[in-house]
Every structure is written in C-alpha cells, then in structure tokens.
Design an enzyme around this catalytic site. Structure first.
Site, PDB file in Angstrom:
ATOM      1  N   ARG A 150       0.707  -1.324  -0.117  1.00  0.00           N
ATOM      2  CA  ARG A 150      -0.354  -0.426   0.094  1.00  0.00           C
ATOM      3  C   ARG A 150       1.197   1.198  -0.106  1.00  0.00           C
ATOM      4  O   ARG A 150       0.747   2.357  -0.476  1.00  0.00           O
ATOM      5  CB  ARG A 150      -1.369  -0.013   1.018  1.00  0.00           C
ATOM      6  CG  ARG A 150      -2.297  -1.198   1.338  1.00  0.00           C
ATOM      7  CD  ARG A 150      -2.709  -1.009   1.846  1.00  0.00           C
ATOM      8  NE  ARG A 150      -3.707  -1.976   2.234  1.00  0.00           N
ATOM      9  CZ  ARG A 150      -4.981  -2.359   2.952  1.00  0.00           C
ATOM     10  NH1 ARG A 150      -4.132  -2.538   3.933  1.00  0.00           N
ATOM     11  NH2 ARG A 150      -5.342  -3.749   3.249  1.00  0.00           N
ATOM     12  N   HIS A 172      -6.987  -6.823   0.259  1.00  0.00           N
ATOM     13  CA  HIS A 172      -7.471  -6.908   1.547  1.00  0.00           C
ATOM     14  C   HIS A 172      -6.520  -7.853   1.801  1.00  0.00           C
ATOM     15  O   HIS A 172      -5.915  -8.623   1.755  1.00  0.00           O
ATOM     16  CB  HIS A 172      -9.173  -7.394   1.796  1.00  0.00           C
ATOM     17  CG  HIS A 172      -9.342  -7.841   2.479  1.00  0.00           C
ATOM     18  ND1 HIS A 172      -9.604  -7.475   3.401  1.00  0.00           N
ATOM     19  CD2 HIS A 172      -9.707  -9.561   3.033  1.00  0.00           C
ATOM     20  CE1 HIS A 172      -9.860  -8.313   4.364  1.00  0.00           C
ATOM     21  NE2 HIS A 172      -9.982  -9.666   4.230  1.00  0.00           N
TER      22      HIS A 172
END
EC number: 2.7.4.6
Length: 153
Positions: free
Chosen positions: A106, A119
């Site tokens: 991320r 996720h």
C-alpha cells in the site's frame, strides 16, 4: 510459534486489477517465499461481499465499500507459510496508505483508504473464515514446493 502450513486470504481489489498491479502484488508474496494454494478471478456479488465484510455492517462506509468491491473483478488468493497472516499484514502496510511505509504494497502503490488495492486477513480465525467463504475445499491445491527447503530450515 506458527507453522509452515498457516494460511491467509488475500484479495486484490478492483482498483489494483484496473491499474495492472496484479503481478507486482503477487510477486511480493512469491519472492518472500510463501506458497500459493488457491487463486481465482471473479466479480464478487454484493451479497457475497456483505457476508465477507459483515463485521463492518453499520459503519458509514459499508455500502460504499461493498459497491466498490463489486464494481469490477477481484483476485482471491490463499497463501501458505510460516506466520503468513501476520507477515502478510506487514507486507500490505496500514489500511490507510498514507500511514504505510515505503516498501509495503500500500505504501508503494496507493494513496487513499477507499482505494487501498488489497485486502488481507487480520487474524488466523478471520483467515479461516474468509478462506472457507471464498473457496470450496477442493479449490485448495495441496502441493509440495521444490523451493521449500531453500526457504525453511
């Protein structure tokens, strides 16, 4: 201590699919030494996602999250290896990409929480629940990696 058979659920979200980041995310897990035991591309239904994110029902962002996750294809995966649940979370970085360190998935590829590209299960019980929600038992491939002796003592 965790064993080498621990499994986690990882889902590459629609924004990462659209941006062509599947290979880069996949590569991080392979290079780390984790073993892929299941993978499929699908367009998840809203009802499937409502069950997946059931603990977030009632949150103000819930409907937007379900809408976003059902807006395009996702890549659902199961990875196996030593301490994989915890290590995968560290590899992903913070839920808010602005709080993620460079070098995390991320931190390197996303900017906003609502488009944080991937996720990952947050605990072993969550991983077990998510894996059984997304995969049938026969979709999990039991196999021996030729590189396992080079990854584990």
């Amino acid at each position: 201590m965790s064993n080498t058979k621990e499994r986690t659920f990882i889902c590459i979200k629609p924004d990462a699919v659209q941006r062509g980041l599947i290979g880069k995310i996949f590569e991080r897990f392979e290079q780390r030494g984790y073993k892929l035991v299941a993978m499929k591309m699908l367009k998840a239904t809203k009802s499937h996602l409502e069950i997946h994110y059931q603990e977030l029902q009632g949150k103000p962002f819930f409907n937007d999250l379900v809408g976003y996750m059902s807006s395009g294809p996702v890549i659902a995966m199961v990875w196996e290896g030593l301490d994989v649940v915890k290590q995968a979370r560290q590899m992903l970085g913070a839920t808010n990409p602005l709080n993620s360190m460079p070098g995390t998935i991320r931190g390197d590829f996303s900017i906003q929480t609502g488009r944080n590209i991937v996720h990952g299960s947050d605990s072993l019980p969550s991983a077990e629940r998510e894996i059984t929600h997304w995969f049938k038992p026969e979709e999990l491939c039991e196999w021996s990696s030729a590189t396992a002796t080079w990854v584990y003592e």
